[in-house]
Design an enzyme around this catalytic site. Structure first.
Site, PDB file in Angstrom:
ATOM      1  N   GLY A  12       0.776  -1.238   0.000  1.00  0.00           N
ATOM      2  CA  GLY A  12       0.000   0.000   0.000  1.00  0.00           C
ATOM      3  C   GLY A  12       0.808   1.288   0.000  1.00  0.00           C
ATOM      4  N   ASN A  14       1.546   3.014  -2.616  1.00  0.00           N
ATOM      5  CA  ASN A  14       0.842   3.934  -3.529  1.00  0.00           C
ATOM      6  C   ASN A  14      -0.391   4.531  -2.857  1.00  0.00           C
ATOM      7  OD1 ASN A  14       2.029   4.130  -6.374  1.00  0.00           O
ATOM      8  ND2 ASN A  14       2.187   1.946  -5.923  1.00  0.00           N
ATOM      9  N   ARG A  66     -14.872 -17.947  -9.648  1.00  0.00           N
ATOM     10  CA  ARG A  66     -14.386 -16.625 -10.044  1.00  0.00           C
ATOM     11  C   ARG A  66     -15.534 -15.702 -10.477  1.00  0.00           C
ATOM     12  NH1 ARG A  66      -9.524 -14.567  -8.485  1.00  0.00           N
ATOM     13  NH2 ARG A  66      -9.148 -12.704  -9.718  1.00  0.00           N
ATOM     14  N   MET A  91      -3.905  -6.811  -7.374  1.00  0.00           N
ATOM     15  CA  MET A  91      -3.486  -7.981  -8.148  1.00  0.00           C
ATOM     16  C   MET A  91      -4.680  -8.784  -8.671  1.00  0.00           C
ATOM     17  SD  MET A  91      -0.287  -7.682  -8.145  1.00  0.00           S
ATOM     18  CE  MET A  91       0.838  -6.597  -7.317  1.00  0.00           C
ATOM     19  N   HIS A 110       0.927   0.863 -13.366  1.00  0.00           N
ATOM     20  CA  HIS A 110       1.761  -0.285 -13.757  1.00  0.00           C
ATOM     21  C   HIS A 110       3.231   0.136 -13.667  1.00  0.00           C
ATOM     22  CE1 HIS A 110       2.808  -4.055 -15.589  1.00  0.00           C
ATOM     23  NE2 HIS A 110       3.630  -3.406 -16.391  1.00  0.00           N
ATOM     24  N   GLU A 181       6.044   6.116  -9.531  1.00  0.00           N
ATOM     25  CA  GLU A 181       4.673   5.758  -9.129  1.00  0.00           C
ATOM     26  C   GLU A 181       4.081   6.732  -8.122  1.00  0.00           C
ATOM     27  OE1 GLU A 181       3.885   1.588  -8.303  1.00  0.00           O
ATOM     28  OE2 GLU A 181       5.822   1.069  -9.129  1.00  0.00           O
TER      29      GLU A 181
HETATM   30  C1  GRF Z   1       3.403  -1.280  -7.396  1.00  0.00           C
HETATM   31  O1  GRF Z   1       4.655  -1.451  -7.982  1.00  0.00           O
HETATM   32  C2  GRF Z   1       2.361  -1.188  -8.464  1.00  0.00           C
HETATM   33  O2  GRF Z   1       2.770  -0.499  -9.597  1.00  0.00           O
HETATM   34  C3  GRF Z   1       2.152  -2.626  -8.774  1.00  0.00           C
HETATM   35  O3  GRF Z   1       2.192  -3.272  -7.519  1.00  0.00           O
HETATM   36  C4  GRF Z   1       2.993  -2.515  -6.623  1.00  0.00           C
HETATM   37  C5  GRF Z   1       2.181  -2.193  -5.420  1.00  0.00           C
HETATM   38  O4  GRF Z   1       2.887  -1.575  -4.411  1.00  0.00           O
HETATM   39  N1  GRF Z   1       1.005  -2.839  -9.580  1.00  0.00           N
HETATM   40  P1  GRF Z   1       2.153  -0.927  -3.171  1.00  0.00           P
HETATM   41  O5  GRF Z   1       1.175  -1.942  -2.611  1.00  0.00           O
HETATM   42  O6  GRF Z   1       1.452   0.320  -3.620  1.00  0.00           O
HETATM   43  O7  GRF Z   1       3.241  -0.639  -2.173  1.00  0.00           O
END
Ligand code: GRF
Length: 207
Positions: A12, A14, A66, A91, A110, A181
């Site tokens: 988390g 981001n 699913r 994910m 991404h 990011e």
């Molecule tokens: C990040 O690198 C994002 O781009 C990818 O998964 C990672 C997640 O990191 N899709 P976080 O959970 O935000 O630390």
């Protein structure tokens, strides 16, 4: 006011960048109305609770198949009706019904410069392992709208990051997060909140 719901699966960072950007006034006219995870153990959920944000866990193992999980996820967002869904290290591939219901209102981050190192199998550290084994000198991150195809929707923002001699997948992942990011995801949300980025089928319009 733009109401956003953030989808997470792991650490988390981001999500934290978004929370911090709102607190610092780098994202304005926006609030996080919920944080959703498919993984009950995600540290991102702790970050959300610490920030006083409502959380929800919708996990595949709670459903017979699913399709039922996809339906529950889609139903959750239809009931919540956020202005924007932010997939920040989520994910799970967005179900088609969700993409249809929230067309142009779902974004994803991404950790590579799309169209490089994206699509099926390119997630987490694998993206950076692939960049290193290909020997690229520059990588980065991309914020894009979600579409039915994995990592295929219109691109909103990209930022390049140098690959340095001696990089490991972990060191490269950290540099991509820190330099790209955590910068472009909050910026993209603020741009959407203020109409500087508008979804069109052929690509995002940035003014
Ligand atoms: C990040 O690198 C994002 O781009 C990818 O998964 C990672 C997640 O990191 N899709 P976080 O959970 O935000 O630390």
């Amino acid at each position: 006011m733009l109401d956003i719901s953030v989808c997470v699966s792991g650490g988390g960072t981001n999500l934290q960048a978004i929370i911090d950007a709102i607190a610092a006034g780098r994202i304005t006219d926006t609030r996080i109305v919920s944080v959703v995870s498919n993984n009950p153990g995600a540290y991102a959920l702790t970050r959300a609770r610490d920030a006083g944000i409502k959380t929800a866990v919708i996990k595949p193992s709670s459903y017979p198949d699913r399709a039922a999980f996809n339906e529950a996820l889609t139903r959750y967002f239809i009931d919540l009706a956020p202005g924007l869904i932010v997939m920040a290290g989520f994910m799970v591939q967005a179900p088609e019904a969700l993409i249809t219901a929230f067309k142009g209102r779902i974004i994803n981050i991404h950790p590579a410069l799309i169209p490089s190192f994206c699509g099926r199998g390119y997630y987490g550290l694998r993206v950076h392992e692939a960049a290193l084994s290909r020997g690229v000198k520059v990588t980065g991150a991309t914020v894009h709208y979600a579409s039915a195809g994995l990592d295929e929707g219109p691109i909103i923002a990209q930022k390049a990051v140098d690959v340095l001699p001696g990089d490991t997948p972990e060191s490269l992942q950290h540099r991509v997060m820190e330099q790209a990011e955590w910068v472009i995801l909050p910026q993209a949300i603020d741009d959407i909140a203020h109409g500087r980025v508008v979804f069109t089928d052929s690509g995002s319009d940035v003014t």
